[in-house]
Design an enzyme around this catalytic site. Structure first.
Site, PDB file in Angstrom:
ATOM      1  N   GLY A 193       4.987  21.842  10.498  1.00  0.00           N
ATOM      2  CA  GLY A 193       6.157  21.096  10.921  1.00  0.00           C
ATOM      3  C   GLY A 193       7.364  21.342  10.039  1.00  0.00           C
ATOM      4  O   GLY A 193       7.315  22.125   9.087  1.00  0.00           O
ATOM      5  N   ALA A 251       9.645   8.059  11.616  1.00  0.00           N
ATOM      6  CA  ALA A 251       8.199   8.028  11.380  1.00  0.00           C
ATOM      7  C   ALA A 251       7.764   8.700  10.093  1.00  0.00           C
ATOM      8  O   ALA A 251       6.582   8.679   9.757  1.00  0.00           O
ATOM      9  CB  ALA A 251       7.470   8.674  12.563  1.00  0.00           C
ATOM     10  N   GLY A 252       8.682   9.319   9.352  1.00  0.00           N
ATOM     11  CA  GLY A 252       8.331   9.917   8.077  1.00  0.00           C
ATOM     12  C   GLY A 252       7.465  11.143   8.221  1.00  0.00           C
ATOM     13  O   GLY A 252       7.807  12.087   8.943  1.00  0.00           O
ATOM     14  N   HIS A 270      10.647  12.973   9.627  1.00  0.00           N
ATOM     15  CA  HIS A 270      10.998  12.460  10.945  1.00  0.00           C
ATOM     16  C   HIS A 270      11.929  11.273  10.727  1.00  0.00           C
ATOM     17  O   HIS A 270      11.706  10.459   9.825  1.00  0.00           O
ATOM     18  CB  HIS A 270       9.731  12.021  11.687  1.00  0.00           C
ATOM     19  CG  HIS A 270       9.965  11.588  13.085  1.00  0.00           C
ATOM     20  ND1 HIS A 270      10.460  10.341  13.400  1.00  0.00           N
ATOM     21  CD2 HIS A 270       9.785  12.246  14.272  1.00  0.00           C
ATOM     22  CE1 HIS A 270      10.548  10.223  14.715  1.00  0.00           C
ATOM     23  NE2 HIS A 270      10.148  11.360  15.259  1.00  0.00           N
ATOM     24  N   PRO A 271      12.993  11.131  11.501  1.00  0.00           N
ATOM     25  CA  PRO A 271      13.995  10.101  11.208  1.00  0.00           C
ATOM     26  C   PRO A 271      13.473   8.677  11.164  1.00  0.00           C
ATOM     27  O   PRO A 271      14.039   7.836  10.457  1.00  0.00           O
ATOM     28  CB  PRO A 271      15.025  10.284  12.328  1.00  0.00           C
ATOM     29  CG  PRO A 271      14.369  11.146  13.358  1.00  0.00           C
ATOM     30  CD  PRO A 271      13.382  11.978  12.628  1.00  0.00           C
ATOM     31  N   HIS A 288       0.819  -1.212   0.000  1.00  0.00           N
ATOM     32  CA  HIS A 288       0.000   0.000   0.000  1.00  0.00           C
ATOM     33  C   HIS A 288       0.856   1.267   0.000  1.00  0.00           C
ATOM     34  O   HIS A 288       1.850   1.347   0.712  1.00  0.00           O
ATOM     35  CB  HIS A 288      -0.912   0.014   1.226  1.00  0.00           C
ATOM     36  CG  HIS A 288      -2.134   0.846   1.043  1.00  0.00           C
ATOM     37  ND1 HIS A 288      -2.088   2.226   1.032  1.00  0.00           N
ATOM     38  CD2 HIS A 288      -3.430   0.518   0.850  1.00  0.00           C
ATOM     39  CE1 HIS A 288      -3.309   2.697   0.854  1.00  0.00           C
ATOM     40  NE2 HIS A 288      -4.142   1.686   0.738  1.00  0.00           N
TER      41      HIS A 288
END
Length: 324
Positions: free
Chosen positions: A161, A169-170, A166-167, A80
């Site tokens: 943001g 969590a994307g 995020h390193p 997905h």
């Protein structure tokens, strides 16, 4: 304000993690988990939570925090499309809640998670503040891997943001929308290219059915005796414009052109009672029959897997509220 949210998380294989995510969602009194579906091939879990908006927001925030700790997008893979550990969080109005109120909730929630976890947030659907981000597919262009290289480029920066992933969590997409029905039709073949051709002809962007998104996937279900099946996976963005039965008829007809039958359909999450009753009417079910009988007739018409009357959101929410 009564709202529904259907967070999609990029984890469908480690069921212990999925269980903890569900517990986080419902750790707040007043947030009712109505449905949970995990798919190993897609490596994705979809939760349906509803209740008063403050409880739902608190549960979602707890779930996001846990997902950030548990899911590493550098190692995640699946069928997905996705851009982050918590890929998408839509807010859907229920009862007397308005769409404008859900837009405000979505933007407030996006601001909060962006600030708390330095998470890039893309606002989509009716919460979008840019015309090119109304469609979720446009936000997800390139998926996690593509966005990772493009996020700082002009036109790809997040709405909220930092302009960096995020390193672990994307990124996350947060939106407000009407009720969406996530629905798959499994074909009696392993020919994924056929499923993709059908999807291209069915979806609105290919000149097919209005308010329908579709794609073709390979799914493996050895536990059901189907090592590999081709699947037409769809989002019905407005079931009143294009009802379930019309979509079913279209996919069945296109598959039949290649001599292939539709084996069954599969609901991801829940659907409004009205969507099922529309299928029942089309199937000729007596209008004065008990609602459970009409729902069963609808499920039979579209060969709905693992049918239960509580697949109707209103019935599920009423039962959950009574249990509390």
């Amino acid at each position: 304000m009564l709202v529904e949210s259907v967070p999609n998380v990029s984890e469908g294989r480690r069921l212990d993690v999925v269980e903890r995510l569900a517990d986080a969602l419902t750790g707040v009194s007043g947030a009712h988990l109505l449905d949970r579906t995990s798919d190993a091939s897609h490596n994705r879990s979809v939760f349906t939570v509803a209740g008063e908006h403050e409880a739902v927001l608190a549960g979602l925030e707890a779930m996001v925090g846990l997902a950030i700790d548990e899911i590493d997008m550098e190692a995640q893979e699946g069928e997905h499309p996705r851009i982050g550990a918590v890929d998408v969080v839509p807010f859907v109005p229920l009862g007397d809640t308005t769409m404008d109120q859900c837009v405000e909730l979505a933007r407030a929630f996006g601001s909060r998670v962006a600030a708390r976890w330095e998470l890039p947030v893309y606002l989509y659907a009716q919460a979008a503040i840019r015309a090119d981000r109304v469609r979720l597919a446009d936000v997800r262009r390139g998926q996690y891997e593509g966005l990772k290289t493009e996020i700082a480029q002009h036109g790809r920066q997040p709405d909220l943001g930092p302009a960096r992933m995020h390193p672990s969590a994307g990124a996350i997409a947060v939106g407000a929308r009407p009720f969406l029905i996530a629905w798959n039709i499994n074909l009696e073949t392993d020919d994924v290219e056929l499923a993709k051709r059908i999807a291209r002809r069915v979806r609105e962007s290919g000149g097919g059915l209005p308010r329908v998104q579709a794609n073709g996937f390979r799914v493996e279900e050895p536990e059901r005796g189907h090592p590999v099946r081709a699947q037409v996976s769809m989002n019905l963005l407005d079931f009143q414009t294009t009802p379930l039965w019309r979509t079913w008829d279209a996919v069945v007809g296109l598959a039949a052109e290649d001599g292939i039958r539709a084996a069954e359909s599969e609901l991801i999450g829940l659907a409004p009672l009205a969507a099922f009753l529309d299928v029942a009417d089309h199937a000729g079910a007596p209008t004065d029959a008990p609602v459970e009988v009409r729902l069963a007739a609808a499920a039979d018409a579209i060969r709905l897997r693992d049918f239960s009357p509580q697949m109707a959101l209103e019935l599920r929410l009423a039962a959950a509220s009574e249990r509390r």
